[in-house]
Design a protein around this motif. Structure first.
Motif, PDB file in Angstrom:
ATOM      1  N   THR A 280      12.009   7.074  -2.194  1.00  0.00           N
ATOM      2  CA  THR A 280      11.133   7.800  -1.271  1.00  0.00           C
ATOM      3  C   THR A 280       9.694   7.332  -1.461  1.00  0.00           C
ATOM      4  OG1 THR A 280      12.591   9.730  -1.435  1.00  0.00           O
ATOM      5  CG2 THR A 280      10.408  10.069  -0.469  1.00  0.00           C
ATOM      6  N   LEU A 281       9.063   6.926  -0.358  1.00  0.00           N
ATOM      7  CA  LEU A 281       7.692   6.423  -0.404  1.00  0.00           C
ATOM      8  C   LEU A 281       6.695   7.540  -0.126  1.00  0.00           C
ATOM      9  CD1 LEU A 281       8.196   3.039   1.508  1.00  0.00           C
ATOM     10  CD2 LEU A 281       8.472   3.536  -0.927  1.00  0.00           C
ATOM     11  N   ALA A 282       5.428   7.252  -0.405  1.00  0.00           N
ATOM     12  CA  ALA A 282       4.377   8.262  -0.270  1.00  0.00           C
ATOM     13  C   ALA A 282       4.252   8.778   1.164  1.00  0.00           C
ATOM     14  CB  ALA A 282       3.046   7.687  -0.737  1.00  0.00           C
ATOM     15  N   ASP A 283       4.587   7.933   2.145  1.00  0.00           N
ATOM     16  CA  ASP A 283       4.474   8.370   3.548  1.00  0.00           C
ATOM     17  C   ASP A 283       5.733   9.085   4.038  1.00  0.00           C
ATOM     18  OD1 ASP A 283       6.280   6.314   3.810  1.00  0.00           O
ATOM     19  OD2 ASP A 283       5.126   5.173   5.285  1.00  0.00           O
TER      20      ASP A 283
ATOM     21  N   GLY B  97       0.799  -1.217   0.000  1.00  0.00           N
ATOM     22  CA  GLY B  97       0.000   0.000   0.000  1.00  0.00           C
ATOM     23  C   GLY B  97       0.829   1.262   0.000  1.00  0.00           C
ATOM     24  N   GLN B  98       2.041   1.163  -0.511  1.00  0.00           N
ATOM     25  CA  GLN B  98       2.967   2.296  -0.492  1.00  0.00           C
ATOM     26  C   GLN B  98       3.405   2.653  -1.908  1.00  0.00           C
ATOM     27  OE1 GLN B  98       4.087   4.421   1.573  1.00  0.00           O
ATOM     28  NE2 GLN B  98       3.632   3.651   3.616  1.00  0.00           N
ATOM     29  N   GLY B  99       2.966   3.803  -2.381  1.00  0.00           N
ATOM     30  CA  GLY B  99       3.436   4.279  -3.669  1.00  0.00           C
ATOM     31  C   GLY B  99       4.816   4.908  -3.545  1.00  0.00           C
ATOM     32  N   ILE B 100       5.520   4.996  -4.660  1.00  0.00           N
ATOM     33  CA  ILE B 100       6.852   5.606  -4.692  1.00  0.00           C
ATOM     34  C   ILE B 100       6.727   7.002  -5.271  1.00  0.00           C
ATOM     35  CG2 ILE B 100       9.155   5.457  -5.723  1.00  0.00           C
ATOM     36  CD1 ILE B 100       8.810   2.407  -5.755  1.00  0.00           C
ATOM     37  N   THR B 101       7.273   7.969  -4.577  1.00  0.00           N
ATOM     38  CA  THR B 101       7.198   9.354  -5.061  1.00  0.00           C
ATOM     39  C   THR B 101       8.487   9.803  -5.745  1.00  0.00           C
ATOM     40  OG1 THR B 101       7.894  10.203  -2.900  1.00  0.00           O
ATOM     41  CG2 THR B 101       5.519   9.986  -3.287  1.00  0.00           C
ATOM     42  N   ALA B 102       9.603   9.164  -5.416  1.00  0.00           N
ATOM     43  CA  ALA B 102      10.874   9.567  -6.042  1.00  0.00           C
ATOM     44  C   ALA B 102      11.891   8.447  -5.950  1.00  0.00           C
ATOM     45  CB  ALA B 102      11.424  10.829  -5.373  1.00  0.00           C
TER      46      ALA B 102
END
Length: 405
Positions: free
Chosen positions: A216-219, A200-205
């Motif tokens: 870097t994860l969404a949280d 349940g963790q998207g990747i932002t970078a």
């Protein structure tokens, strides 16, 4: 006979043509420098063995003995259907009477900036060699994607001592085609072996500076790794077919005989979509070792005029930490589920359609605990059987008796 794609499917097709007595020329074209080989071991036993070796489908000697010409390290770049010619990347051309496209699939690319040489994909033997070099006790490995390939590779990396983190954007691992109860067993097995599984963790970078990868994860959490392996699915290789004017529908579109709209061009394996008879002609594309093997053989028969329809039930498997997962059929066809407990924690989930027909079976357990019953379930699915749910759920009722009935 010309076959484009020298993997499991193409290799099996070439051998089957000879098994069936075809005496004319057979040419197998592949873009890798290796003999035709099996891909499943690349994420599993081949990865963890002392030396990473190819599990070849056929040796040079066998290909020579069967008079199969193997052109390697060359790509097919165009098909001239009117002239019955295939043009190759080395400038040469091959004439064909019948053509089989067994071009397979390639890893789905992660559409993000910041990916460098330490962000890799696994498809080929050379990919596996590069990944294997990083699977050491002192290294950290991030697996992006909680599907079969990613999880098998995670298990192999742990066996070799690497620190492993699995990142899955979906709410759980194995979202596609694997029931939650079965996926939970695999999830717990990875945790027990020391794998950190984040769902349940998207990747932002992603930042790959050539020495390490920062994810870097969404949280806001940051995962630092020496290597990131991306396993977020596969896409069929269809450009060659599309440019030749053949229909594309989630893969090269073929009929029940694996033939395209051109009667002299067939397609098989990961690259094609086809109507699945056992599900009323539902069009599917399957990425599985046995499907590639079976369709390679069926395409060879039909290239020789057999006109035989595809009738096999889909079958998938995966081995991780001594557990074997096997699935017969497509579980999303089911509307209700019956559980059969076996021994040593093994169990099978039988998936039934609204009319009571058995449409899939998903099993997991140590070693070969579920293999026999999954095979019998596969036969029941093929017969479109409607066994009583209470019989399916009772261990003392043998599936073989249901098949006989």
């Amino acid at each position: 006979m010309v076959i484009i794609g020298a993997g499991e499917c193409g290799g099996r097709a070439a051998l089957t043509l000879r098994d069936l007595g075809h005496e004319g020329p057979v040419t197998l074209v592949g873009d890798e420098p290796h003999l035709p080989y099996e891909r499943p071991p690349l994420s599993k036993e081949a990865m963890t063995s002392e030396a990473l070796l190819i599990k070849a489908i056929a040796s040079d000697e066998l290909l020579a003995e069967r008079s199969i010409r193997h052109i390697h390290s060359v790509r097919a770049v165009a098909i001239d259907r009117a002239a019955h010619l295939v043009r190759l990347s080395d400038g040469s051309s091959l004439g064909y009477g019948k053509l089989l496209l067994a071009t397979g699939s390639v890893p789905r690319k992660l559409p993000m900036p910041g990916l460098g040489g330490r962000c890799v994909y696994l498809r080929t033997f050379n990919d596996a060699l590069a990944i294997r070099a990083h699977l050491k006790p002192e290294n950290r490995v991030a697996i992006i994607g909680g599907g079969f390939i990613g999880l098998e590779l995670a298990a192999s990396a742990r066996k070799l001592g690497a620190t492993v983190t699995v990142l899955e954007a979906q709410p759980r691992i194995l979202m596609r085609g694997v029931p939650a109860e079965v996926a939970e067993i695999i999830h717990k097995a990875h945790q027990a072996e020391g794998v950190k599984v984040l769902t349940g963790q998207g990747i932002t970078a992603i930042a790959d500076d050539g020495t390490q990868v920062r994810i870097t994860l969404a949280d806001g959490q940051e995962i630092v790794a020496d290597l990131a392996v991306i396993g977020i699915g596969a896409v069929p290789v269809t450009a060659l077919a599309a440019e030749a004017g053949l229909a594309i529908d989630n893969g090269i579109a073929v009929d029940e005989n694996l033939c395209t709209a051109d009667p002299d061009v067939f397609a098989a394996g990961d690259c094609c979509s086809f109507p699945l008879a056992v599900y009323g002609g539902r069009r599917v594309r399957l990425e599985a070792w046995r499907n590639a093997q079976e369709q390679g053989a069926l395409a060879a028969k039909n290239m020789l005029g057999a006109n035989e329809a595809h009738a096999a039930v889909p079958w998938f498997w995966s081995d991780q930490y001594g557990l074997t997962l096997q699935i017969a059929g497509l579980s999303d066809e089911g509307r209700s589920t019956v559980r059969r407990d076996l021994y040593d924690g093994a169990f099978i989930l039988f998936h039934l359609a609204e009319d009571g027909r058995l449409v899939a079976a998903s099993g997991i357990g140590p070693g070969n605990a579920v293999a026999r019953d999954i095979r019998l379930a596969e036969m029941l699915i093929a017969k479109r059987a409607t066994p009583a749910p209470e019989a399916l759920g009772t261990q003392s009722v043998k599936l073989k008796s249901l098949l006989a009935a």
